[in-house]
Design an enzyme around this catalytic site. Structure first.
Site, PDB file in Angstrom:
ATOM      1  N   ASP A 133       0.944  -1.205  -0.011  1.00 48.08           N
ATOM      2  CA  ASP A 133      -0.019   0.173   0.054  1.00 48.08           C
ATOM      3  C   ASP A 133       0.815   1.293  -0.039  1.00 48.08           C
ATOM      4  OD1 ASP A 133      -2.204  -1.520   0.213  1.00 48.08           O
ATOM      5  OD2 ASP A 133      -2.756  -1.053   2.197  1.00 48.08           O
ATOM      6  N   ARG A 183      -1.109  -0.891  -8.721  1.00 49.58           N
ATOM      7  CA  ARG A 183      -2.428  -0.360  -8.478  1.00 49.58           C
ATOM      8  C   ARG A 183      -2.500   0.900  -8.367  1.00 49.58           C
ATOM      9  NH1 ARG A 183      -3.891  -1.144  -2.311  1.00 49.58           N
ATOM     10  NH2 ARG A 183      -3.987  -3.500  -2.866  1.00 49.58           N
TER      11      ARG A 183
HETATM   12  C1  LIG Z   1      -8.758  -1.372  -3.768  1.00 49.03           C
HETATM   13  C2  LIG Z   1      -8.088  -0.226  -3.065  1.00 49.03           C
HETATM   14  C3  LIG Z   1      -7.011   0.216  -2.549  1.00 49.03           C
HETATM   15  C4  LIG Z   1      -6.591   1.310  -2.297  1.00 49.03           C
HETATM   16  N1  LIG Z   1      -5.201   1.570  -1.524  1.00 49.03           N
HETATM   17  C5  LIG Z   1      -4.869   2.922  -1.232  1.00 49.03           C
HETATM   18  C6  LIG Z   1      -3.505   2.932  -1.021  1.00 49.03           C
HETATM   19  O1  LIG Z   1      -2.825   2.057  -0.829  1.00 49.03           O
HETATM   20  N2  LIG Z   1      -3.160   4.629  -0.587  1.00 49.03           N
HETATM   21  C7  LIG Z   1      -4.131   5.260  -0.759  1.00 49.03           C
HETATM   22  O2  LIG Z   1      -3.561   6.470  -0.304  1.00 49.03           O
HETATM   23  N3  LIG Z   1      -5.316   5.280  -1.155  1.00 49.03           N
HETATM   24  C8  LIG Z   1      -5.721   3.980  -1.454  1.00 49.03           C
HETATM   25  N4  LIG Z   1      -7.147   3.527  -1.752  1.00 49.03           N
HETATM   26  C9  LIG Z   1      -8.099   4.481  -1.589  1.00 49.03           C
HETATM   27  C10 LIG Z   1      -8.402   5.675  -2.747  1.00 49.03           C
HETATM   28  O3  LIG Z   1      -7.088   6.277  -2.829  1.00 49.03           O
HETATM   29  C11 LIG Z   1      -9.535   6.626  -2.642  1.00 49.03           C
HETATM   30  O4  LIG Z   1      -9.300   7.365  -1.312  1.00 49.03           O
HETATM   31  C12 LIG Z   1     -10.746   5.780  -2.634  1.00 49.03           C
HETATM   32  O5  LIG Z   1     -10.873   4.941  -3.368  1.00 49.03           O
HETATM   33  C13 LIG Z   1     -11.964   6.758  -2.906  1.00 49.03           C
HETATM   34  O6  LIG Z   1     -11.597   7.294  -4.313  1.00 49.03           O
HETATM   35  P1  LIG Z   1     -12.629   7.019  -5.898  1.00 49.03           P
HETATM   36  O7  LIG Z   1     -11.516   6.571  -6.713  1.00 49.03           O
HETATM   37  O8  LIG Z   1     -13.290   5.499  -5.461  1.00 49.03           O
HETATM   38  O9  LIG Z   1     -13.405   8.290  -6.172  1.00 49.03           O
HETATM   39  P2  LIG Z   1     -14.292   9.045  -5.310  1.00 49.03           P
HETATM   40  O10 LIG Z   1     -14.480  10.055  -6.404  1.00 49.03           O
HETATM   41  O11 LIG Z   1     -13.763   9.561  -3.990  1.00 49.03           O
HETATM   42  O12 LIG Z   1     -15.806   8.088  -5.072  1.00 49.03           O
HETATM   43  C14 LIG Z   1     -16.458   7.918  -6.436  1.00 49.03           C
HETATM   44  C15 LIG Z   1     -17.683   7.284  -5.792  1.00 49.03           C
HETATM   45  O13 LIG Z   1     -17.677   6.027  -5.119  1.00 49.03           O
HETATM   46  C16 LIG Z   1     -18.162   6.002  -3.920  1.00 49.03           C
HETATM   47  N5  LIG Z   1     -17.141   5.794  -2.736  1.00 49.03           N
HETATM   48  C17 LIG Z   1     -15.976   6.279  -2.827  1.00 49.03           C
HETATM   49  N6  LIG Z   1     -15.456   6.050  -1.513  1.00 49.03           N
HETATM   50  C18 LIG Z   1     -16.416   5.564  -0.793  1.00 49.03           C
HETATM   51  C19 LIG Z   1     -16.567   5.482   0.801  1.00 49.03           C
HETATM   52  N7  LIG Z   1     -15.480   5.655   1.599  1.00 49.03           N
HETATM   53  N8  LIG Z   1     -17.826   4.939   1.201  1.00 49.03           N
HETATM   54  C20 LIG Z   1     -18.811   4.810   0.291  1.00 49.03           C
HETATM   55  N9  LIG Z   1     -18.770   5.245  -1.106  1.00 49.03           N
HETATM   56  C21 LIG Z   1     -17.671   5.662  -1.456  1.00 49.03           C
HETATM   57  C22 LIG Z   1     -19.313   6.936  -3.973  1.00 49.03           C
HETATM   58  O14 LIG Z   1     -20.260   6.636  -4.508  1.00 49.03           O
HETATM   59  C23 LIG Z   1     -18.322   8.229  -4.662  1.00 49.03           C
HETATM   60  O15 LIG Z   1     -19.148   8.902  -5.331  1.00 49.03           O
HETATM   61  C24 LIG Z   1      -7.437   2.248  -2.155  1.00 49.03           C
HETATM   62  C25 LIG Z   1      -8.610   2.201  -2.608  1.00 49.03           C
HETATM   63  C26 LIG Z   1      -9.198   0.918  -3.344  1.00 49.03           C
HETATM   64  C27 LIG Z   1     -10.204   0.837  -3.877  1.00 49.03           C
END
Ligand SMILES: Cc1cc2nc3c(=O)[nH]c(=O)nc-3n(C[C@H](O)[C@H](O)[C@H](O)COP(=O)(O)OP(=O)(O)OC[C@H]3O[C@@H](n4cnc5c(N)ncnc54)[C@H](O)[C@@H]3O)c2cc1C
Length: 307
Positions: A133, A183
């Site tokens: 991560d 990722r």
């Molecule tokens: C498999 C995976 C691994 C990850 N690993 C890391 C990492 O190592 N380091 C790091 O900094 N970040 C990590 N993240 C988190 C990532 O950086 C984002 O903060 C998170 O995924 C929200 O961004 P989004 O791309 O979904 O877009 P967004 O614009 O935030 O969300 C798009 C839509 O998804 C839904 N959504 C998003 N988040 C949520 C939530 N928490 N609860 C409910 N609905 C939600 C909502 O419908 C929202 O409108 C990871 C995410 C995933 C999916």
């Protein structure tokens, strides 16, 4: 509000109070698959028929060397258990280097590297992979160096890049070579404008540029987002670069857009769920609250109704 929640996720006092309270547990369970390995593995059995999984033992920012070593041992035991239960063809693990000692004041990088090596050896024996991560920007150089060092012996180790960082397009180009697993996520920490894009438009545009580089590269892109627009763009970029369905995967968090995860899997896409478990859920959970204000309302309503 987002910055406040992320700052609160770093508070050791709040963390101690929250992690000891049983009242919030039902809400936390939406995002966290239990406090121990048996419960988490039961969840994995339930979803692994349809999706791939990356399992994360929660914990980060440890300042205690023995705790870092215990975390590495717990991962090794987890990997042995996954192998015994015949899950390692579909289930890998995700690790945070700050849980393995990266934040220790002396020799943190070396300690984290040694602990991560132990986990990678156990993963190799179990027949699966490890993804490292990415945490806040002060750790990016150290984390990428440790991933490079691990890849000398374990070329399948996955890296995570965060599209909100200005440097990430260049990192994508560097990490898009043969065998590389990357990722791509937006990024979950509160970063200053000096190093990160701060508006949704800029972050999304950066995500698309980074994804294009990864899709056009020779590695294996792991598209970690719940954003419907970016999912559509990812499919388009994959088609443009001639990638088949097995040549990239979508990744989403356990408890977030579950129906979309099922829909994509049933439509034949490779989908991996990131499934966290463990007692140290507080910082992870606070970042999930910060991502979506509706989660905070849900959390506060449940908290009030149980008190
Ligand atoms: C498999 C995976 C691994 C990850 N690993 C890391 C990492 O190592 N380091 C790091 O900094 N970040 C990590 N993240 C988190 C990532 O950086 C984002 O903060 C998170 O995924 C929200 O961004 P989004 O791309 O979904 O877009 P967004 O614009 O935030 O969300 C798009 C839509 O998804 C839904 N959504 C998003 N988040 C949520 C939530 N928490 N609860 C409910 N609905 C939600 C909502 O419908 C929202 O409108 C990871 C995410 C995933 C999916």
């Amino acid at each position: 509000m987002r910055a406040g929640l992320i700052a609160a996720s770093r508070s050791r006092v709040l963390r101690g109070v929250a992690e000891r309270s049983s009242l919030v547990r039902p809400v936390v369970d939406r995002f966290v698959a239990g406090v121990d390995a048996p419960t988490a593995v039961a969840t994995v059995h339930r979803i692994a028929g349809e999706r791939l999984v990356t399992l994360d033992l929660l914990g980060e920012d440890t300042r205690d060397r023995q705790q870092a070593e215990r975390t590495a041992q717990a991962y090794q035991q987890l990997l042995a258990r996954l192998a015994d239960e015949g899950l390692t063809d579909r289930v890998e693990v995700s690790v945070k280097l700050s849980a393995l000692g990266q934040a220790l004041p002396r020799d943190g990088d070396k300690i984290a590297l040694d602990n991560a090596r132990g986990i990678c050896s156990a993963a190799a024996a179990a027949g699966t992979t490890v993804t490292v991560d990415m945490e806040d920007h002060t750790t990016t150089d150290s984390t990428l160096q440790i991933v490079r060092d691990l890849r000398v012996d374990f070329p399948w180790v996955g890296a995570v890049l965060q599209a909100y960082l200005r440097r990430t397009e260049a990192d994508c180009a560097e990490l898009s070579g043969p065998g590389s697993r990357v990722r791509l996520c937006k990024g979950a920490y509160d970063e200053p404008a000096s190093v990160a894009y701060r508006t949704r438009r800029e972050v999304d545009a950066s995500y698309v540029r980074c994804l294009r580089t990864l899709m056009n590269g020779a590695g294996y892109p792991m598209v970690a987002t719940h954003d419907p627009r970016l999912i559509t763009i990812a499919e388009h970029l994959a088609r443009q670069s001639g990638r088949g369905r097995g040549e990239f995967e979508f990744q989403m968090l356990f408890g977030v857009r579950e129906q979309e995860q099922q829909r994509l899997a049933r439509a034949g896409r490779q989908v991996r769920s990131y499934v966290p478990f463990g007692r140290e859920w507080y910082p992870y959970f606070m970042r999930r609250l910060a991502e979506r204000p509706a989660n905070l309302a849900f959390f506060l309503r449940s908290f009030v109704s149980t008190t």
